[in-house]
Scaffold this motif. Structure first.
Motif, short mmCIF file in Angstrom:
data_model
loop_
_atom_site.label_atom_id
_atom_site.label_comp_id
_atom_site.label_asym_id
_atom_site.label_seq_id
_atom_site.Cartn_x
_atom_site.Cartn_y
_atom_site.Cartn_z
N TYR A 1 -1.43 -1.31 -4.15
CA TYR A 1 -2.66 -0.57 -3.90
C TYR A 1 -2.24 0.88 -3.68
O TYR A 1 -1.66 1.22 -2.65
CB TYR A 1 -3.40 -1.15 -2.70
CG TYR A 1 -4.02 -2.49 -3.03
CD1 TYR A 1 -5.38 -2.60 -3.29
CD2 TYR A 1 -3.23 -3.64 -3.13
CE1 TYR A 1 -5.96 -3.83 -3.62
CE2 TYR A 1 -3.79 -4.86 -3.47
CZ TYR A 1 -5.15 -4.94 -3.71
OH TYR A 1 -5.71 -6.18 -4.05
N ILE B 1 -1.89 -7.00 4.58
CA ILE B 1 -0.94 -6.11 3.91
C ILE B 1 0.46 -6.58 4.27
O ILE B 1 0.74 -6.92 5.42
CB ILE B 1 -1.12 -4.65 4.37
CG1 ILE B 1 -2.52 -4.13 4.02
CG2 ILE B 1 -0.05 -3.74 3.78
CD1 ILE B 1 -2.84 -2.78 4.64
N VAL C 1 0.86 -1.18 0.00
CA VAL C 1 0.00 0.00 0.00
C VAL C 1 0.90 1.23 0.00
O VAL C 1 1.80 1.35 0.84
CB VAL C 1 -0.94 0.02 1.22
CG1 VAL C 1 -1.76 1.31 1.24
CG2 VAL C 1 -1.85 -1.20 1.20
N VAL D 1 -8.60 -1.98 0.68
CA VAL D 1 -7.37 -2.77 0.60
C VAL D 1 -7.64 -4.18 1.16
O VAL D 1 -8.59 -4.39 1.92
CB VAL D 1 -6.21 -2.10 1.37
CG1 VAL D 1 -5.94 -0.71 0.80
CG2 VAL D 1 -6.49 -2.02 2.85
#
Length: 280
Positions: A37, A73, A13, A69
Motif C-alpha cells: 500500500y 498491517i 505500507v 489501508v
C-alpha cells in the motif's frame, strides 16, 4: 527456496513511494511478494496493491489516507520527506516528523500484527540528537498534533533569529531527523512489550530528487560529507530498510543503522569531540 525475508503476502505500507528510496523499497517488496500500500503526494506508477494520496503535513490528509489501508498491517516503512530547501522550517518538521509520528501512533501501531515491524528512513543529518535532546523533547513528547505544531513554531521563531537565511528550511530537515532518532529510542521499549520492532536507517549521501535541491544551497564537498566517495543509489538504502523489517532481523530493534560508507565512522574517529549545538 525458503522465504528467508518473510515478505510473501505481507501487508506493507510505504510512505514516499513515488520516487527515490521509497520507490526503490516498493520495487523490492513487490518482487518479494508483498502486498504494498503505497503512499505519496506525487503520482505512484508502480504496480502496487493500492496507491494512496498522502500529504504528511496535513492532518486531514493523514486521516483520510490511513482509512484506505487494511485493518491489519505487517510492516510499515516511513520514508517520505522533504529537504527543507523549498519548504520553511516548521513545514519541514511537520512533514518529516510530526505527520509520521501522528500516523504511527493513531493508525499504524493499532493495526500492526503482533510480530509487526516499523522502519524509518532517517539521515546522517540526524546525528547529534543526544546532545540536543532537550530542544527536541517538547515536539517528540507532545501529546497531540496541535501541540507538536505549536512547539515547533516556538523553535522556528528562535531559529529565525540566528541568521540561517535560505538555509533555515534545511535546518528544519536536520532537526526533523534528530527528532526521529530520539523518537525511535523512545518507542523501542513500549513497542517491544507488544512484540513490535522499530528501527531507523541513517543514509549517507544518496542521489535522490532532493540532491539537486541541496546543491542549490551547498557546495559539492559539503554535500558529500566526511570522505571521498560516490553518492549512493536509492536502491542501496532500500535494501537495508527492507532487511530491517524482515524476518532476518527479528531480534533487532531500537537501532540507528548507519548506511553511509563510513562517513559517520570517519567523523567519530577523527573528530570525537565534535559538537552539535541547538538549532533554535
Amino acid at each position: 527456496m525458503k522465504d528467508y525475508l518473510g515478505y510473501k503476502d505481507k501487508i506493507c505500507v510505504v510512505t514516499g513511494a513515488a520516487s527515490g528510496m521509497g520507490k526503490a523499497t516498493c520495487e523490492i517488496l513487490i518482487d518479494l511478494g508483498a502486498k504494498v500500500y503505497a503512499m505519496d503526494l506525487a503520482p505512484i506508477t508502480l504496480p502496487v496493491e493500492k496507491a494512496i494520496k498522502l500529504n504528511l503535513g496535513d492532518k486531514e490528509s493523514v486521516d483520510q489516507a490511513f482509512k484506505e489501508v487494511p485493518s491489519t498491517i505487517d510492516k510499515f516503512f516511513g520514508i517520505a520527506g522533504v529537504s527543507g530547501v523549498t519548504t520553511d522550517f516548521a513545514t519541514t518538521i511537520r512533514i518529516n516528523f510530526i505527520g509520521h509520528r501522528y500516523a504511527l501512533e493513531t493508525y499504524v501501531i493499532p493495526k500492526l500484527a503482533e510480530d509487526g515491524a516499523i522502519a524509518f528512513m532517517g539521515s546522517l543529518a540526524g546525528t547529534g540528537w543526544q546532545e540536543t535532546r532537550e530542544e527536541l523533547t517538547p515536539v517528540v513528547d507532545a501529546p497531540d498534533w496541535d501541540t507538536a505544531v505549536a512547539e515547533t513554531a516556538k523553535i522556528a521563531e528562535r531559529a529565525e533569529t540566528k541568521g540561517y537565511g535560505k538555509m533555515i528550511g534545511v535546518k528544519g530537515y536536520f532537526m526533523s531527523k534528530r527528532m526521529m532518532n530520539l523518537y525511535v529510542k523512545k518507542m523501542a521499549g513500549p513497542l517491544a512489550e507488544k512484540g513490535i520492532r522499530i528501527n531507523i536507517i541513517c543514509p549517507g549521501s544518496t542521489e535522490t530528487q532532493l540532491t539537486d535541491q541541496w546543491a542549490s544551497l551547498m557546495d559539492a564537498k559539503s554535500m558529500q560529507g566526511a570522505q571521498e566517495t560516490r553518492y549512493a543509489q536509492p536502491s542501496e538504502m532500500a535494501v537495508p530498510i527492507v532487511f530491517a523489517n524482515s524476518d532476518m532481523a527479528t531480534y533487532m530493534s531500537g537501532q540507528n543503522i548507519y548506511v553511509d560508507f563510513a562517513q559517520n565512522a570517519i567523523q567519530e574517529y577523527t573528530n570525537p569531540n565534535r559538537e552539535f549545538p541547538n538549532i533554535g
